[in-house]
Design an enzyme around this catalytic site. Sequence first.
Site, mmCIF file in Angstrom:
data_model
loop_
_atom_site.group_PDB
_atom_site.id
_atom_site.type_symbol
_atom_site.label_atom_id
_atom_site.label_comp_id
_atom_site.label_asym_id
_atom_site.label_seq_id
_atom_site.Cartn_x
_atom_site.Cartn_y
_atom_site.Cartn_z
ATOM 1 N N THR A 1 0.867 -1.094 -0.089
ATOM 2 C CA THR A 1 -0.138 0.056 -0.067
ATOM 3 C C THR A 1 0.919 1.219 -0.016
ATOM 4 O O THR A 1 1.908 1.263 0.677
ATOM 5 C CB THR A 1 -0.786 -0.175 1.101
ATOM 6 O OG1 THR A 1 -1.604 1.316 1.267
ATOM 7 C CG2 THR A 1 -0.379 -0.522 2.552
ATOM 8 N N GLU B 1 -4.948 -2.608 5.012
ATOM 9 C CA GLU B 1 -4.599 -3.281 6.126
ATOM 10 C C GLU B 1 -5.585 -4.030 6.747
ATOM 11 O O GLU B 1 -5.562 -4.734 7.846
ATOM 12 C CB GLU B 1 -4.207 -1.990 7.070
ATOM 13 C CG GLU B 1 -3.056 -1.316 6.857
ATOM 14 C CD GLU B 1 -3.031 -0.238 5.663
ATOM 15 O OE1 GLU B 1 -4.077 -0.360 5.003
ATOM 16 O OE2 GLU B 1 -2.300 0.440 5.676
ATOM 17 N N LYS C 1 -6.654 10.218 -2.961
ATOM 18 C CA LYS C 1 -7.033 9.118 -3.675
ATOM 19 C C LYS C 1 -7.487 9.033 -4.989
ATOM 20 O O LYS C 1 -8.788 9.978 -5.039
ATOM 21 C CB LYS C 1 -7.937 8.051 -2.884
ATOM 22 C CG LYS C 1 -8.164 6.716 -2.995
ATOM 23 C CD LYS C 1 -8.590 5.804 -2.387
ATOM 24 C CE LYS C 1 -8.166 4.409 -2.197
ATOM 25 N NZ LYS C 1 -8.920 3.760 -1.467
ATOM 26 N N TRP D 1 -3.811 5.351 -4.728
ATOM 27 C CA TRP D 1 -3.405 6.581 -3.732
ATOM 28 C C TRP D 1 -2.026 7.233 -4.453
ATOM 29 O O TRP D 1 -1.237 6.572 -5.083
ATOM 30 C CB TRP D 1 -2.686 5.866 -2.621
ATOM 31 C CG TRP D 1 -3.539 5.195 -1.490
ATOM 32 C CD1 TRP D 1 -3.554 4.133 -1.157
ATOM 33 C CD2 TRP D 1 -4.726 5.854 -0.884
ATOM 34 N NE1 TRP D 1 -4.420 3.832 -0.312
ATOM 35 C CE2 TRP D 1 -5.114 4.992 -0.014
ATOM 36 C CE3 TRP D 1 -5.031 7.248 -0.564
ATOM 37 C CZ2 TRP D 1 -6.133 5.208 0.913
ATOM 38 C CZ3 TRP D 1 -5.963 7.260 0.019
ATOM 39 C CH2 TRP D 1 -6.555 6.639 0.646
HETATM 40 P P1 AMP Z 1 -6.987 1.084 0.284
HETATM 41 O O1 AMP Z 1 -6.034 0.790 1.415
HETATM 42 O O2 AMP Z 1 -6.062 1.528 -1.055
HETATM 43 O O3 AMP Z 1 -8.021 0.000 0.103
HETATM 44 O O4 AMP Z 1 -7.630 2.582 0.835
HETATM 45 C C1 AMP Z 1 -8.553 2.393 2.075
HETATM 46 C C2 AMP Z 1 -8.972 3.816 2.348
HETATM 47 O O5 AMP Z 1 -10.026 4.153 1.326
HETATM 48 C C3 AMP Z 1 -9.677 3.741 3.724
HETATM 49 O O6 AMP Z 1 -8.825 3.857 4.572
HETATM 50 C C4 AMP Z 1 -10.477 5.167 3.522
HETATM 51 O O7 AMP Z 1 -9.702 6.242 3.553
HETATM 52 C C5 AMP Z 1 -10.921 4.794 1.833
HETATM 53 N N1 AMP Z 1 -12.322 4.313 1.919
HETATM 54 C C6 AMP Z 1 -12.451 2.977 1.595
HETATM 55 N N2 AMP Z 1 -13.838 2.687 1.580
HETATM 56 C C7 AMP Z 1 -14.582 3.845 1.967
HETATM 57 C C8 AMP Z 1 -15.829 4.275 2.080
HETATM 58 N N3 AMP Z 1 -16.758 3.369 1.880
HETATM 59 N N4 AMP Z 1 -16.103 5.511 2.425
HETATM 60 C C9 AMP Z 1 -14.953 6.677 2.311
HETATM 61 N N5 AMP Z 1 -13.629 6.224 2.334
HETATM 62 C C10 AMP Z 1 -13.402 4.929 2.292
#
Ligand code: AMP
Length: 551
Positions: free
Chosen positions: A189, A336, A446, A451
Site C-alpha cells: 500500500t 490493512e 486517492k 493512492w
Molecule cells: P486502500 O487501502 O487503498 O484500500 O484504501 C482504503 C482507504 O480508502 C480507507 O482507509 C478510506 O480512507 C478509503 N475508503 C474505503 N472505503 C471507503 C468508504 N466506503 N467511504 C469512505 N472512504 C473509504
Amino acid sequence: MEPISGKTPSAYEFPLLIKHILKAPIDYRRDQEIVYRDSKRFSYREFHERVARLATALTELGIKKGDTVAVMDWDSNRYLECYFAIPMIGAVMHMINMRLAPEQLIYTIDHAEDQLILVHRDFVPLIQSIKGRIAGVKRFVLMNDWEANRPPAQGIEFAGEYEELLAKAAPMEEYPDFDENTRATTFYTTGTTGLPKAVFYTHRQLVLHTMGATATLASIRSGPGFHGEDVYMPITPMFHVHAWGIPYVATFLGVKQVYPGKYVPDMLNSLIEKEKVTFSHCVPTILAMLLKDPSAKGMDWSKWKVVIGGAALPKALAAMALGMGIDIFAGYGMSETCPFVSIDRLTREDLSRSHEEQLEKRTRTGTAIGLMYLRVIDPKGNDVKRDNKSSGEIVLRAPWLTMGYYKDAKNSEKLWEGGWMHTQDVAVMNDDRSVRITDRLKDVVKVGGEWLSSLEMEDILASQGEIEEVAVIGLADEKWGEIPLACVVQRAGAELTAHKVMEHVKGYVDRGVLPREAILLRVQFVDAIDKTSVGKTDKLALKAKYASAKG
Ligand code: AMP
C-alpha cells in the site's frame, strides 16, 4: 498455544488453511462455471484440477514453503487459481500492483523477495524495462492468454508458459498441512511516505475473513446479500486487497464467477448482460465510467447489486444508479484490513422507503461486520458520542487485520498503537452504530481508487527550483473522486507558471518515479501556506480555502 484440555491424542486438530475453502463447492457445485472474458469457460471441477496442476508446476519450478511467488495478471481464472495454489503449497502470493510507478515496482519486488513472477503477456515489456534491477527473481512464467504468438521477450528467459506448464504437470493429490499462522498473501500500500508498505495475511486470517464476509453477506435477507444463486464479477482489481476477499467468498459459496480480464467498459457491460452478473464491487470512478459508456444504453441493470468502496459513495452517483435499477450501497475497508470492515445493511423497511430516503443509508459507511470491533475515538482514546455529529478516528480489532507492515517495525507499531489498529479515517457514529467517514488523517490523495502520496509529490515539487513552499491536497473531482492540487508559493522574483510546474511533474512521471495519476495535478498559486499552531502545514485550512478552486 496451550494444549487442549481433554483432547484425545488421535483427534485431528483442524488448521484453518485456504485449501479448505475449496472443499465445499467441489462437493456440491462441481458443474458450476468460472468464466474468463468472452473466451473461456471452466467448470469448478476443471478449476479444481487446474489448481492442483498449478501446485505441482510451482513445486517442480523449485517453489518451497516460505518462498514468495508474484502475480502480474489482469482479473482472470488464472489469478483465482493462484489465489489458491500458491498459498496451498505454503508459499506466499505477492499480488503486484502494475499501476505502481516502475521505481516503486522494483522496490516492492525486491522487498517481498519474489522468487518467481507469473506475468501476463501485456506486462512483459514492463518486466523487460526493469529486468536488470530485480536480480533476486530467479524465474518468470509467461501467461500468454491463449494467444497464438508470444510477445518478444529479449533478456527474459521464461521457465515456461502457464497453460503448457499446467498441461504437463500431474494434479497434486494432497496439499500439505502446516501451521494456520503461515503467511499466505502479501501486497503493498502506498501511503503517506514515498516507500510502499507491505501488508500480509495468514491462512487463518483469510479463512476467518472469508467466513466473516460470507456470514455477513449471506445473512442479509434483503438488499446487499450474496447468495448461492448469485453470479459474481469483481471490478476491483485482483491485485488490490484480494479483490476485497470476495473471490474466496464466491468460491466458498460455489457461485458462478466471471473474470473480465483488463477493465474495458464495453467488455464489462457486455459480460454483465450476457453472463447475467448479479453481484459486483468497485470504486465510484469505475461505476460512473460503466454507466456513462455508450455500451450501457438500453441495458437492464435491475438484477445488479453493487458494493461501492475504496472511497465514499457520492449521493449523486448512488441516485443515478438507483434510478437505473441498480441495488447500490457502500462498504468500507482498507489494504490493512484484508479488507472487509463494514457494510450498509438495508432492512425490508429501508427498502420500502423512497429512493431519496434510502440515499442517506446507502451512502453511509455501514456497520461493522461479524467479529469486527469498530470504535470511533477522540485524540485521548475515548469513544466519541454516538450522535452522528462528534467525529473521531476509526480504530479496529478483528481476527483478519494485518499484524504489521512486513519488515517495517516503526510503522507497524504506529499502526497498532495502543493495541487497536488505527485507520486514520475520521468518522461519525450513529446510535445504531453505523458510521459515516467524513475525513482522513492520512496525507494522501486517492485518484480513481489509487493512492498518490502528497508528501512525495511535495518533495518532487520543492526540487523544481522556483518553488519556495508547496503543499499538496486532494481536490474533489466528479470523475476521479479526488485529484491532487498543489498550493504553491513561488520564490521572490521567479516567474513560475502552472505549465512549468506541470512539466517538472511530468518529467518524474516519464521517468517512472511518480504514477501516471500525478499528471492530473492542478496548481494554485498562493501567497503563503497556512500553518497550525505548532507550525505544521494546515491541510484542513488549505482544503477549506482551495478545495473548490478550479486550477
Ligand atoms: P486502500 O487501502 O487503498 O484500500 O484504501 C482504503 C482507504 O480508502 C480507507 O482507509 C478510506 O480512507 C478509503 N475508503 C474505503 N472505503 C471507503 C468508504 N466506503 N467511504 C469512505 N472512504 C473509504
